[in-house]
Structures are given as structure tokens and as C-alpha cells.
Design an enzyme around this catalytic site. Structure first.
Site, PDB file in Angstrom:
ATOM      1  N   GLU A  95      12.772  83.010  32.812  1.00 23.18           N
ATOM      2  CA  GLU A  95      12.067  83.886  33.763  1.00 23.18           C
ATOM      3  C   GLU A  95      11.452  84.976  32.895  1.00 23.18           C
ATOM      4  O   GLU A  95      12.159  85.788  32.313  1.00 23.18           O
ATOM      5  CB  GLU A  95      13.063  84.425  34.778  1.00 23.18           C
ATOM      6  CG  GLU A  95      12.404  84.878  36.061  1.00 23.18           C
ATOM      7  CD  GLU A  95      12.127  86.341  36.052  1.00 23.18           C
ATOM      8  OE1 GLU A  95      11.007  86.716  35.603  1.00 23.18           O
ATOM      9  OE2 GLU A  95      12.984  87.122  36.466  1.00 23.18           O
ATOM     10  N   CYS A 123       9.211  92.517  35.998  1.00 29.02           N
ATOM     11  CA  CYS A 123       8.343  91.448  35.512  1.00 29.02           C
ATOM     12  C   CYS A 123       7.286  91.095  36.561  1.00 29.02           C
ATOM     13  O   CYS A 123       6.238  90.573  36.228  1.00 29.02           O
ATOM     14  CB  CYS A 123       9.171  90.240  35.109  1.00 29.02           C
ATOM     15  SG  CYS A 123      10.439  89.864  36.307  1.00 29.02           S
ATOM     16  N   GLU A 163       1.030  92.635  29.405  1.00 35.50           N
ATOM     17  CA  GLU A 163       2.088  93.230  30.215  1.00 35.50           C
ATOM     18  C   GLU A 163       2.516  94.558  29.594  1.00 35.50           C
ATOM     19  O   GLU A 163       2.916  94.594  28.436  1.00 35.50           O
ATOM     20  CB  GLU A 163       3.287  92.280  30.294  1.00 35.50           C
ATOM     21  CG  GLU A 163       4.376  92.811  31.195  1.00 35.50           C
ATOM     22  CD  GLU A 163       5.550  91.851  31.337  1.00 35.50           C
ATOM     23  OE1 GLU A 163       5.961  91.257  30.335  1.00 35.50           O
ATOM     24  OE2 GLU A 163       6.039  91.705  32.474  1.00 35.50           O
TER      25      GLU A 163
END
Ligand code: ADP
Length: 505
Positions: free
Chosen positions: A275, A309, A409
Site C-alpha cells: 500500500e 497516502c 507526493e
């Protein structure tokens, strides 16, 4: 030896008493020192002070933990337990989490920096809930009977069925953004499925997972079923990911490290689920109810200080309402009180670490230097001068898809806001990312909502809401956001393997 600084706000609390105990490794139901005798410092992100020295497990400790997990898996009482007994223990862990909510929340705030109120209403209850949700599956891991068409002889007959069996010894490597919850998302299904586990918490935030280990023993987990090895990623984490007697590794963290995990797993081709990162689009159409969309988009990026996330970090707003939405979110941002997570007025605590503070402020500079404008924020918060890792909630406008801040990110409270005119183009722009973890769509048009939910390449699409998590709803990534799903019944696939049995009659 570094002095330990316990914040006065918790000095007389059970969390502080627990903190004063040595921080060892959990191997075979014993708390033991690491073989190398080393420790690492854990910091309070609100002050930068050291709050604990924690055992630095290395390859030898991982090996010892894997051996304990292997014995427990092959020969221990865990294997012989009925599913119902196993389920009861998993349930009890959930109950103990709830009973220790205040203490666990305090550890979470101290270690991670998030506001205490958030830890109490989100992290801890959700962690308890996933254990209870998964406990029920222990008794429902059923295979199928398979009708067989093949004929080996004119009168041949077969009875075929599948068994769903635990995958074995599982290595679990978790991040620091929701330390207890990420441990719970990983442990609860693995235990419900009958696996045994070696858990490696993030070095920034190991405390609540260690306390969870104690509660898991109290709940009745037999020897060696859960082992916890604290330590650094490049030592303990790497040793776990590459260990040849680990059957499966489950990882949550950055895409960069996720790729290392995949490489490390090739030695024995252990199963891998991941993940990973995200750069989630959040799309607001002009027909949306802006009274919910504006605070919703603010919370999509600022919740947990953007250290999610799935944070809604790429905002797309239909041109006619762009200014209204962007200034509305800026107003929301200005209402956010940044401060110590133990202060009850705090809405946004510090970032987790110096490294994270440096990373986020660097991205703010990169954005501003490449032509973006900060509608609000864009810098460290003044509270950072006293040593805490505080930054200001930030909205960057005048951004476009080619910018680094739009593609990469950031993992902090920084949203890039862009406008769109053609609703048809928004799918392509939303999907213009290496990631595919989550997306948000805000619209009153139900047909459009459904069309976008299908067209956006993401593991979760929230419509007229954001950051809604439930133990029953699978979560995971498309593209470079990961492999496999957590939660829901889908997570069972991570921890079970299917055996076909065919009997000639
Ligand atoms: P972040 O960049 O957000 O800190 P990471 O992906 O580095 O996230 O860390 C997530 C988890 O992965 C942590 O538990 C960390 O210790 C672990 N980790 C980091 N590097 C490695 C590695 N090379 N091998 C295995 N685990 C690692």
C-alpha cells in the site's frame, strides 16, 4: 545517554508510566533486548525532544523472531485452535484497544504529533473496530465445492473442493502516519486467517505498536504468534523483507521503498502486498454543494497534516467557481490552529519528523520557485522556531501538471489547485499520475458521479465526501499505489492461499 523529556501534560498518566519502562523487542511472547544491544532515539515532534530509546533490532533479531513465528505456525497451539477460539482472541484485542483508548491516543500524539482529540475519535476506535470486524472472519474462511467436467474414463467421477489456508509466516512493515491503525489493519486480518507475524513498526513512531503487543498478549495470543521487532528500515525492515523463511510480506509506505521490498522478496519469491503513495485528484464541479465541498476539500488535504497516502493533494475546480472555492479553502486553512497535539485548541499538530519537515518545506519552495503562488501558507509555522516540526497549511495556485509539486507526493498539508473548463478533460487530467490510490468527486449530477467513479483509475473514489474509511470497505491502489487491498473481505486474499483438492471416486 540522552535525557528523556516527558511532556508535563501526560506526566501523571498511564502513558507516561508505560513510557518509563525499557523498550524491548517482543519475540516468542517475551520482551527481550536486541542482540546487538543498540537503541535508537524516538522524538516528540512537537518539541524535537527525545521521548524514548527503543531497541534497534537488526538482522539477527529478525531471524530469531521469524524462527519463533515459524515454530508457532507449524507446531504451536495457534494451529490447533478452533477458528472460534482464534476469533475470540482477535476480538479481545479490539476490546482491549477500546479500553485503553486514552493511553493509546496519548502515545500516538506524543509519537506522531497528531491532535489528541483526533487520535481518540479516529485512530484508536478504528483500530479496535478492525480487530472486531476481522474476528468474525476467523469462522468463515470457507472454500468451495467444484463441479468437475473432465472425464478420464467414461465412468470417472471426482469430488473436488478448495481449502483456504493461512499463507504462513508474515512480515509486516508499517509507516508512521497512523502508527496504531496501520498495525491494526495489518495484524487483524493476518491473525484472523491463522498466520503468524513479525511486525516492524516505523522507527519514527514505534510506541503504540509496542503497547498493542502487550495488549495482544493479554488477549491470549500464544507464544510466537505476534513478534514485534523495532528498528530501522534499512536494517530490520530490509532483513524482514529478504528473509527466506518469511512466506509473505505486507508493506505500507513510500513507493520507492515498496519497489525495494519487491526486489528483496525475490530470494524466496515470498508473496508481496503493498500500500504505497498517492497524488490523489479531488474534482469539484460547479453544480456541487460548495457548503460541503469546500470544507471537504480542505479536510481532504489537511487531515493528519496531509500525511495521508490518499490525501486530496491535486485539486481541480471548474473554472467558474475556482476563485470562490480556492478562497473558501484558504479561509478554512486560516481557521486551523497549528500547535502541540496535546493542546486542546490544536487542529493541526507538527509533522512527524525533522526529515518530513525538511521535505515538505522544500516542496513548498520548489513550488514557489517554479511559478506557483501561495494563496495561504507556503512556509514553516512560526512555532517551529522552538524545535517542533510545524508547517502552515498551504494552497498553491497558478500550478499546472508539468510542475514537480503537482506530480510528486509531498506528504504534507500542501494542495495544488487548478481549474478546468471542459468536464470531459477532467478524467485524463485526474489520471495523469503514476499513482492511483484515491480520488474525490464533488457534483450534484448523479450520472456524472457514476461515470467518473468508473473512469478514474484509483482504488477508492469518494463522491461528495472524502477520507471515509470503514473496516468493511477495501482500500488499496491502482498503478504505482500498490498491490492488493486492505480491509473488507478482500484483505483475506492477502493472508490466505487456496488449495484445490480433487478426489477420484
Ligand atoms: P516514509 O518515506 O514515509 O518514511 P518509508 O517507505 O521510508 O516511508 O517507510 C515505511 C516503512 O518502511 C518504515 O517501517 C520503514 O522503517 C520501512 N523501510 C524503510 N526502508 C526500508 C527498506 N529498505 N526495507 C524494508 N523496510 C524499509
Amino acid at each position: 545517554m540522552t535525557a528523556i523529556a516527558i511532556p508535563p501534560s501526560i506526566a501523571s498518566r498511564p502513558s507516561a508510566q508505560w513510557l518509563s519502562k525499557p523498550k524491548q523487542l517482543l519475540i516468542n511472547n517475551q520482551w527481550v533486548d536486541p542482540q546487538g544491544g543498540e537503541t535508537f532515539d524516538v522524538f516528540n515532534p512537537a518539541t524535537g525532544e527525545v521521548i524514548a530509546q527503543v531497541a534497534a533490532g537488526e538482522a539477527a533479531d529478525i531471524d530469531k523472531a521469524v524462527k519463533a513465528a515459524r515454530r508457532a505456525f507449524e507446531d504451536g497451539p495457534w494451529k490447533k485452535m478452533t477458528p472460534s477460539e482464534r476469533g475470540k482472541i482477535v476480538w479481545r484485542i479490539g476490546e482491549l484497544i477500546d479500553q485503553h483508548c486514552d493511553e493509546l491516543a496519548e502515545l500516538e500524539t506524543l509519537d506522531n504529533g497528531k491532535p489528541l482529540a483526533v487520535a481518540k475519535v479516529a485512530d484508536v476506535p478504528l483500530a479496535g473496530d478492525i480487530f472486531r470486524y476481522m474476528a468474525g472472519y476467523a469462522t468463515k474462511l470457507e472454500g468451495n465445492t467444484i463441479p468437475i467436467s473432465v472425464l478420464y474414463a467414461p465412468d470417472s467421477q471426482f469430488h473436488a473442493f478448495t481449502l483456504r489456508e493461512p499463507v504462513g509466516v508474515v512480515g509486516q512493515i508499517i509507516p508512521w502516519n497512523f502508527p496504531l491503525l496501520m498495525a491494526a489493519w495489518k495484524l487483524a486480518p493476518a491473525l484472523a486467517c491463522g498466520c503468524t507475524v513479525v511486525l516492524k513498526p516505523a522507527e519514527q513512531t514505534p510506541l503504540s505498536a509496542m503497547r498493542l503487543g502487550e495488549l495482544a498478549l493479554e488477549a491470549g495470543l500464544p507464544e510466537g504468534v505476534l513478534n514485534i521487532v523495532t528498528g530501522l528500515g534499512e536494517t530490520a525492515g530490509a532483513a524482514l523483507a529478504s528473509h527466506n523463511d518469511v512466506d509473505k510480506v505486507a508493506f505500507t509506505g513510500s513507493t520507492e521503498v515498496g519497489k525495494m521490498i519487491v526486489n528483496a522478496a525475490t530470494g524466496n519469491l515470498k508473496k508481496v502486498t503493498l500500500e504505497l503513495g498517492g497524488k490523489s485528484p479531488n474534482v469539484i464541479f460547479k453544480d456541487a454543494d460548495l457548503n460541503t465541498a469546500i470544507p471537504g476539500a480542505a479536510s481532504a488535504i489537511f487531515f493528519n497534516h496531509g500525511q495521508c497516502c490518499c490525501a486530496g493533494s491535486r485539486l481541480y475546480v471548474e473554472k467558474e467557481i475556482f476563485d470562490e472555492v480556492a478562497s473558501g479553502i484558504a479561509e478554512e486553512a486560516k481557521k486551523i490552529t497549528v500547535g502541540d497535539g496535546f493542546d486542546e485548541n490544536t487542529v493541526m499538530g507538527p509533522l512527524v519528523s525533522q526529515e518530513q519537515f525538511d521535505r515538505v518545506t522544500k516542496y513548498m519552495d520548489i513550488g514557489l520557485n517554479s511559478g506557483a503562488k501561495a494563496l495561504c501558507g507556503g512556509s514553516a509555522n512560526e512555532a517551529a522556531k522552538d524545535g517542533g516540526y510545524y508547517v502552515n497549511p498551504t494552497i498553491l495556485v497558478d500550478t499546472h501538471e508539468q510542475m514537480q509539486v503537482v506530480q510528486e507526493e509531498i506528504f504534507g498539508p500542501v494542495v495544488t489547485a487548478m481549474s478546468f473548463t471542459d468536464p470531459e478533460e477532467i478524467v485524463a487530467r485526474s489520471n495523469d499520475s503514476i499513482y492511483g490510490l484515491a480520488a474525490g468527486v464533488w457534483t450534484a449530477d448523479i450520472s456524472r458521479a457514476h461515470r467518473l467513479a468508473k473512469a478514474i483509475k484509483a482504488g477508492t473514489v469518494w463522491v461528495n465526501c472524502y477520507n471515509v474509511f470503514d473496516s468493511a470497505m477495501p482500500f488499496g491502489g491502482y498503478k504505482q499505489s500498490g498491490w492488493g487491498r486492505e480491509m473488507g473481505h478482500e484483505v483475506l486474499n492477502n493472508y490466505l492461499q487456496t488449495k484445490s483438492v480433487c478426489i477420484g471416486l
